[in-house]
Design an enzyme around this catalytic site. Sequence first.
Site, PDB file in Angstrom:
ATOM      1  N   GLY A  47       0.822  -1.209   0.000  1.00  0.00           N
ATOM      2  CA  GLY A  47       0.000   0.000   0.000  1.00  0.00           C
ATOM      3  C   GLY A  47       0.856   1.259   0.000  1.00  0.00           C
ATOM      4  O   GLY A  47       1.814   1.348   0.762  1.00  0.00           O
ATOM      5  N   VAL A  72       1.448  -5.016  10.521  1.00  0.00           N
ATOM      6  CA  VAL A  72       2.508  -4.174   9.959  1.00  0.00           C
ATOM      7  C   VAL A  72       2.048  -2.718   9.908  1.00  0.00           C
ATOM      8  O   VAL A  72       2.810  -1.786  10.196  1.00  0.00           O
ATOM      9  CB  VAL A  72       2.933  -4.695   8.565  1.00  0.00           C
ATOM     10  CG1 VAL A  72       3.901  -3.735   7.892  1.00  0.00           C
ATOM     11  CG2 VAL A  72       3.564  -6.075   8.688  1.00  0.00           C
ATOM     12  N   ASN A 127      -7.029  -0.089  -1.062  1.00  0.00           N
ATOM     13  CA  ASN A 127      -7.166  -0.868   0.176  1.00  0.00           C
ATOM     14  C   ASN A 127      -8.202  -0.217   1.080  1.00  0.00           C
ATOM     15  O   ASN A 127      -7.912   0.752   1.778  1.00  0.00           O
ATOM     16  CB  ASN A 127      -5.812  -0.954   0.889  1.00  0.00           C
ATOM     17  CG  ASN A 127      -5.903  -1.774   2.163  1.00  0.00           C
ATOM     18  OD1 ASN A 127      -6.978  -2.232   2.544  1.00  0.00           O
ATOM     19  ND2 ASN A 127      -4.774  -1.962   2.812  1.00  0.00           N
ATOM     20  N   CYS A 130      -7.970  -2.605   5.422  1.00  0.00           N
ATOM     21  CA  CYS A 130      -6.865  -2.930   6.317  1.00  0.00           C
ATOM     22  C   CYS A 130      -7.325  -2.875   7.761  1.00  0.00           C
ATOM     23  O   CYS A 130      -7.829  -1.849   8.212  1.00  0.00           O
ATOM     24  CB  CYS A 130      -5.693  -1.976   6.114  1.00  0.00           C
ATOM     25  SG  CYS A 130      -4.298  -2.444   7.165  1.00  0.00           S
ATOM     26  N   ILE A 192     -10.181 -11.630  -0.806  1.00  0.00           N
ATOM     27  CA  ILE A 192     -10.480 -10.825   0.365  1.00  0.00           C
ATOM     28  C   ILE A 192      -9.172 -10.349   1.006  1.00  0.00           C
ATOM     29  O   ILE A 192      -8.105 -10.876   0.702  1.00  0.00           O
ATOM     30  CB  ILE A 192     -11.275 -11.652   1.430  1.00  0.00           C
ATOM     31  CG1 ILE A 192     -10.477 -12.868   1.855  1.00  0.00           C
ATOM     32  CG2 ILE A 192     -12.642 -12.005   0.945  1.00  0.00           C
ATOM     33  CD1 ILE A 192     -11.058 -13.668   3.008  1.00  0.00           C
ATOM     34  N   GLY A 245      -6.705 -15.109  -0.616  1.00  0.00           N
ATOM     35  CA  GLY A 245      -6.921 -15.639   0.731  1.00  0.00           C
ATOM     36  C   GLY A 245      -6.545 -17.101   0.838  1.00  0.00           C
ATOM     37  O   GLY A 245      -7.249 -17.971   0.327  1.00  0.00           O
ATOM     38  N   GLY A 246      -5.406 -17.358   1.463  1.00  0.00           N
ATOM     39  CA  GLY A 246      -5.035 -18.725   1.811  1.00  0.00           C
ATOM     40  C   GLY A 246      -4.532 -19.593   0.688  1.00  0.00           C
ATOM     41  O   GLY A 246      -4.335 -20.801   0.877  1.00  0.00           O
ATOM     42  N   GLY A 267      -0.502 -14.294  -1.031  1.00  0.00           N
ATOM     43  CA  GLY A 267       0.057 -13.432   0.015  1.00  0.00           C
ATOM     44  C   GLY A 267       0.959 -14.168   0.977  1.00  0.00           C
ATOM     45  O   GLY A 267       2.145 -14.405   0.707  1.00  0.00           O
TER      46      GLY A 267
HETATM   47  C1  LIG Z   1       2.413  -8.793   5.961  1.00  0.00           C
HETATM   48  C2  LIG Z   1       1.191  -8.425   5.160  1.00  0.00           C
HETATM   49  C3  LIG Z   1       1.055  -7.120   4.675  1.00  0.00           C
HETATM   50  C4  LIG Z   1      -0.088  -6.754   3.929  1.00  0.00           C
HETATM   51  N1  LIG Z   1      -0.192  -5.477   3.437  1.00  0.00           N
HETATM   52  C5  LIG Z   1      -1.278  -5.140   2.673  1.00  0.00           C
HETATM   53  C6  LIG Z   1      -1.374  -3.830   2.094  1.00  0.00           C
HETATM   54  O1  LIG Z   1      -0.483  -2.989   2.206  1.00  0.00           O
HETATM   55  N2  LIG Z   1      -2.509  -3.526   1.378  1.00  0.00           N
HETATM   56  C7  LIG Z   1      -3.534  -4.460   1.190  1.00  0.00           C
HETATM   57  O2  LIG Z   1      -4.547  -4.126   0.540  1.00  0.00           O
HETATM   58  N3  LIG Z   1      -3.436  -5.711   1.703  1.00  0.00           N
HETATM   59  C8  LIG Z   1      -2.342  -6.063   2.429  1.00  0.00           C
HETATM   60  N4  LIG Z   1      -2.243  -7.336   2.944  1.00  0.00           N
HETATM   61  C9  LIG Z   1      -3.330  -8.312   2.665  1.00  0.00           C
HETATM   62  C10 LIG Z   1      -2.953  -9.246   1.501  1.00  0.00           C
HETATM   63  O3  LIG Z   1      -2.730  -8.535   0.313  1.00  0.00           O
HETATM   64  C11 LIG Z   1      -4.044 -10.323   1.294  1.00  0.00           C
HETATM   65  O4  LIG Z   1      -5.274  -9.695   0.946  1.00  0.00           O
HETATM   66  C12 LIG Z   1      -4.249 -11.176   2.549  1.00  0.00           C
HETATM   67  O5  LIG Z   1      -3.009 -11.446   3.181  1.00  0.00           O
HETATM   68  C13 LIG Z   1      -4.956 -12.500   2.257  1.00  0.00           C
HETATM   69  O6  LIG Z   1      -4.199 -13.318   1.384  1.00  0.00           O
HETATM   70  P1  LIG Z   1      -3.230 -14.524   1.901  1.00  0.00           P
HETATM   71  O7  LIG Z   1      -4.060 -15.408   2.778  1.00  0.00           O
HETATM   72  O8  LIG Z   1      -2.755 -15.194   0.647  1.00  0.00           O
HETATM   73  O9  LIG Z   1      -2.113 -13.873   2.667  1.00  0.00           O
HETATM   74  C14 LIG Z   1      -1.115  -7.721   3.681  1.00  0.00           C
HETATM   75  C15 LIG Z   1      -0.954  -9.046   4.167  1.00  0.00           C
HETATM   76  C16 LIG Z   1       0.189  -9.402   4.881  1.00  0.00           C
HETATM   77  C17 LIG Z   1       0.324 -10.832   5.373  1.00  0.00           C
END
Ligand SMILES: Cc1cc2nc3c(=O)[nH]c(=O)nc-3n(C[C@H](O)[C@H](O)[C@H](O)COP(=O)(O)O)c2cc1C
Length: 305
Positions: A47, A72, A127, A130, A192, A245-246, A267
Amino acid sequence: MTTYTHSTIVAGIPWKNPVATASGTFLAEASTQYYDVSELGAVTTKGVSPIPWEGNPSPRTAESPSGTVNSVGLQNPGIDHYLANDLPQLKQLGATVITNVAGHTPDDYIQVVKKLDNSPADMLEINVSCPNVNAGGLSIGTDPTTLYNLITDLRKTNQQTNSSSNSPPTVTDITTIAKAATDAGADALSLINTLIGMRINTTTGQPILANTTGGLSGPAILPIGLANVWKVRTALPHTPIIGIGGIHNAHTALEYLYAGANAIEIGATALLNPQAPHTIAQELETLLDQRPALAAKLAAGETWR
Ligand SMILES: Cc1cc2nc3c(=O)[nH]c(=O)nc-3n(C[C@H](O)[C@H](O)[C@H](O)COP(=O)(O)O)c2cc1C
């Protein structure tokens, strides 16, 4: 170098394959050491805010069964740094770039989106979900009227770039939120973001995260992401959806494509294994070879359902 034959189209933007990195989990410097970023469908950046943000105090991550809780807090060096460094570097490497936009107030988002007008970013991901900031983020994405007004203003500010909104799963009815975003002009939806969670240190009796709670991501949220994509696809048959997501292997990526996503983002899995997005893209290529009907729909910018 892998040749990808199964492309997709997300809101008019061609992707080489349906796999992208998720915001906050991709570091350009780190990932160039592991794979060629131009081989992914797209890369989503951390972001970006109008000025540099420090993020939340440490500890900022806590491991959890089948996932990670992070707080974070949108740490980033700001839009001017991003435009001068990260974005040109990624474009030079041949990446399709999704710039994730962060803000505490509508004006924050407007400032960033204005500066991104006529930039080489291919898509913007706003975003609005968050859980780790006191203002902005989730407080916008859970209220359809606030979200509608924000996306309307951003659309007026930037006509050029395709935008999607990264939407929160923790709302009574995600379809109302999804409709508010698309009615206001979002070209696509990223579904998501993380879900609010926490861990407690049983020696001190205190929360592990300095911020008390954070966002849960990783395999634990896979069924929730799938259910939300399925629900929104049912309500909005023609809106491009990026499923998130996941996802931790090509089969879980495939589940999202069958749920109705046009593409996916990876992610938390990439935090454990930086090579994962590339490996999953390669493995998905083989799974799509075996599923020509699904591959043909994605290549035409359509979805399975
Ligand atoms: C360490 C970390 C930082 C993230 N920073 C952002 C961000 O800056 N902006 C955003 O829209 N989502 C952010 N996310 C969310 C991810 O982009 C994603 O939507 C979320 O982790 C679900 O996917 P996952 O289960 O594959 O991790 C962050 C996730 C993690 C784990």
